[in-house]
Design an enzyme around this catalytic site. Structure first.
Site, PDB file in Angstrom:
ATOM      1  N   ARG A  40       0.387  68.618  50.548  1.00 58.08           N
ATOM      2  CA  ARG A  40      -0.615  67.619  50.897  1.00 58.08           C
ATOM      3  C   ARG A  40      -0.504  66.348  50.067  1.00 58.08           C
ATOM      4  O   ARG A  40      -1.054  66.229  49.000  1.00 58.08           O
ATOM      5  CB  ARG A  40      -2.011  68.219  50.711  1.00 58.08           C
ATOM      6  CG  ARG A  40      -3.124  67.227  50.899  1.00 58.08           C
ATOM      7  CD  ARG A  40      -3.448  67.051  52.343  1.00 58.08           C
ATOM      8  NE  ARG A  40      -4.565  66.112  52.536  1.00 58.08           N
ATOM      9  CZ  ARG A  40      -4.771  65.492  53.677  1.00 58.08           C
ATOM     10  NH1 ARG A  40      -3.965  65.683  54.688  1.00 58.08           N
ATOM     11  NH2 ARG A  40      -5.803  64.703  53.811  1.00 58.08           N
TER      12      ARG A  40
ATOM     13  N   ARG B  18       0.010  60.899  55.553  1.00 63.05           N
ATOM     14  CA  ARG B  18      -0.193  62.224  54.928  1.00 63.05           C
ATOM     15  C   ARG B  18       0.844  63.156  55.548  1.00 63.05           C
ATOM     16  O   ARG B  18       1.320  62.965  56.671  1.00 63.05           O
ATOM     17  CB  ARG B  18      -1.616  62.743  55.180  1.00 63.05           C
ATOM     18  CG  ARG B  18      -1.947  63.292  56.535  1.00 63.05           C
ATOM     19  CD  ARG B  18      -1.914  62.296  57.654  1.00 63.05           C
ATOM     20  NE  ARG B  18      -2.708  61.116  57.357  1.00 63.05           N
ATOM     21  CZ  ARG B  18      -4.006  61.035  57.622  1.00 63.05           C
ATOM     22  NH1 ARG B  18      -4.626  62.052  58.157  1.00 63.05           N
ATOM     23  NH2 ARG B  18      -4.654  59.934  57.361  1.00 63.05           N
TER      24      ARG B  18
ATOM     25  N   ASP C 240      -2.549  67.074  58.157  1.00 64.83           N
ATOM     26  CA  ASP C 240      -4.019  67.198  58.224  1.00 64.83           C
ATOM     27  C   ASP C 240      -4.307  68.398  59.109  1.00 64.83           C
ATOM     28  O   ASP C 240      -3.644  68.564  60.141  1.00 64.83           O
ATOM     29  CB  ASP C 240      -4.614  65.990  58.950  1.00 64.83           C
ATOM     30  CG  ASP C 240      -5.205  64.958  58.018  1.00 64.83           C
ATOM     31  OD1 ASP C 240      -5.345  65.235  56.819  1.00 64.83           O
ATOM     32  OD2 ASP C 240      -5.530  63.863  58.496  1.00 64.83           O
TER      33      ASP C 240
ATOM     34  N   ASP D 199      -7.678  69.700  60.821  1.00 61.85           N
ATOM     35  CA  ASP D 199      -9.114  69.427  60.995  1.00 61.85           C
ATOM     36  C   ASP D 199      -9.746  70.466  61.921  1.00 61.85           C
ATOM     37  O   ASP D 199      -9.149  70.860  62.928  1.00 61.85           O
ATOM     38  CB  ASP D 199      -9.323  68.058  61.661  1.00 61.85           C
ATOM     39  CG  ASP D 199      -8.895  66.900  60.767  1.00 61.85           C
ATOM     40  OD1 ASP D 199      -9.013  67.022  59.536  1.00 61.85           O
ATOM     41  OD2 ASP D 199      -8.418  65.876  61.316  1.00 61.85           O
TER      42      ASP D 199
HETATM   43  C1  LIG Z   1      -5.427  57.486  60.349  1.00 63.15           C
HETATM   44  C2  LIG Z   1      -5.939  58.269  61.555  1.00 63.15           C
HETATM   45  C3  LIG Z   1      -7.384  57.888  61.895  1.00 63.15           C
HETATM   46  N1  LIG Z   1      -5.110  57.975  62.719  1.00 63.15           N
HETATM   47  C4  LIG Z   1      -4.362  58.890  63.357  1.00 63.15           C
HETATM   48  N2  LIG Z   1      -3.567  58.506  64.409  1.00 63.15           N
HETATM   49  C5  LIG Z   1      -2.841  59.420  65.053  1.00 63.15           C
HETATM   50  N3  LIG Z   1      -2.061  59.055  66.100  1.00 63.15           N
HETATM   51  N4  LIG Z   1      -2.841  60.735  64.686  1.00 63.15           N
HETATM   52  C6  LIG Z   1      -3.591  61.180  63.657  1.00 63.15           C
HETATM   53  O1  LIG Z   1      -3.559  62.397  63.357  1.00 63.15           O
HETATM   54  C7  LIG Z   1      -4.392  60.243  62.948  1.00 63.15           C
HETATM   55  N5  LIG Z   1      -5.170  60.620  61.886  1.00 63.15           N
HETATM   56  C8  LIG Z   1      -5.916  59.750  61.222  1.00 63.15           C
HETATM   57  O2  LIG Z   1      -6.663  60.137  60.206  1.00 63.15           O
END
Ligand SMILES: CC1(C)Nc2nc(N)[nH]c(=O)c2N=C1O
Length: 164
Positions: free
Chosen positions: A87, A96, A99, A101
């Protein structure tokens, strides 16, 4: 057991490793864990950065599963998957490696310091809704049918990657 949906994403950037392998490794680790069953992973999609756009493209996917973990225990597990991917977060909402979520946790609404479910921004993000629709076209969340949400079929900025 509760039906959950997780959003996975990582930037395509050399110093962060390959997001496809991070996503596949996280899905495999979760699938082998005793607290998850009926694990399904959507196709992987490359996607243009949404929000903070001065960063490399992303690879995104959604994972569906059943879990017997409580919400905060699930959050801890998701954070451990992010750690395993090394991470690296260079800046808030910036690049990153991975992620993970929590998008949905059954039909529950959770509004705590550490966790907000349904995920606050999922309804504005086609890189979440398109793979979610791929997994469950009949999904209904808070009386909203995903099949009626046009963004769930909007491929703008998305490329579905081959399942190799
Ligand atoms: C920076 C932000 C808002 N934009 C993203 N944009 C895309 N295409 N995919 C993501 O996972 C993603 N995650 C985020 O956290």
């Amino acid at each position: 057991w509760v039906q959950i949906y997780l959003g996975l994403g990582g930037n395509i950037a050399n110093e962060l490793g390959d997001p496809k392998s991070h996503i596949l490794a996280a899905a495999n680790a979760l699938a082998q864990h005793e607290n998850f069953r009926q694990v399904r992973l959507s196709s992987l999609y490359s996607s243009k950065p949404f929000g903070v756009t001065d960063q490399p493209d992303f690879v995104n996917a959604v994972l569906a599963a059943q879990t017997n973990l409580a919400p905060l225990a699930l959050l801890d597990f998701c954070q451990s998957l992010e750690q395993n991917a090394g991470r690296v977060r260079l800046r808030h909402w910036g690049e990153r490696s991975l992620d993970v979520d929590i998008l949905l946790y059954g039909n529950q609404t959770i509004d705590s310091e550490r966790l907000v479910v349904p995920h606050a921004f999922m309804w504005q993000r086609n890189f979440v809704l398109v793979p979610l629709f791929e997994l469950d076209e009949h999904l209904i969340v808070d009386d909203l049918a995903l099949k009626d949400v046009s963004l769930a079929k909007d491929m703008t900025g998305l490329i579905k990657l081959p399942n190799t």
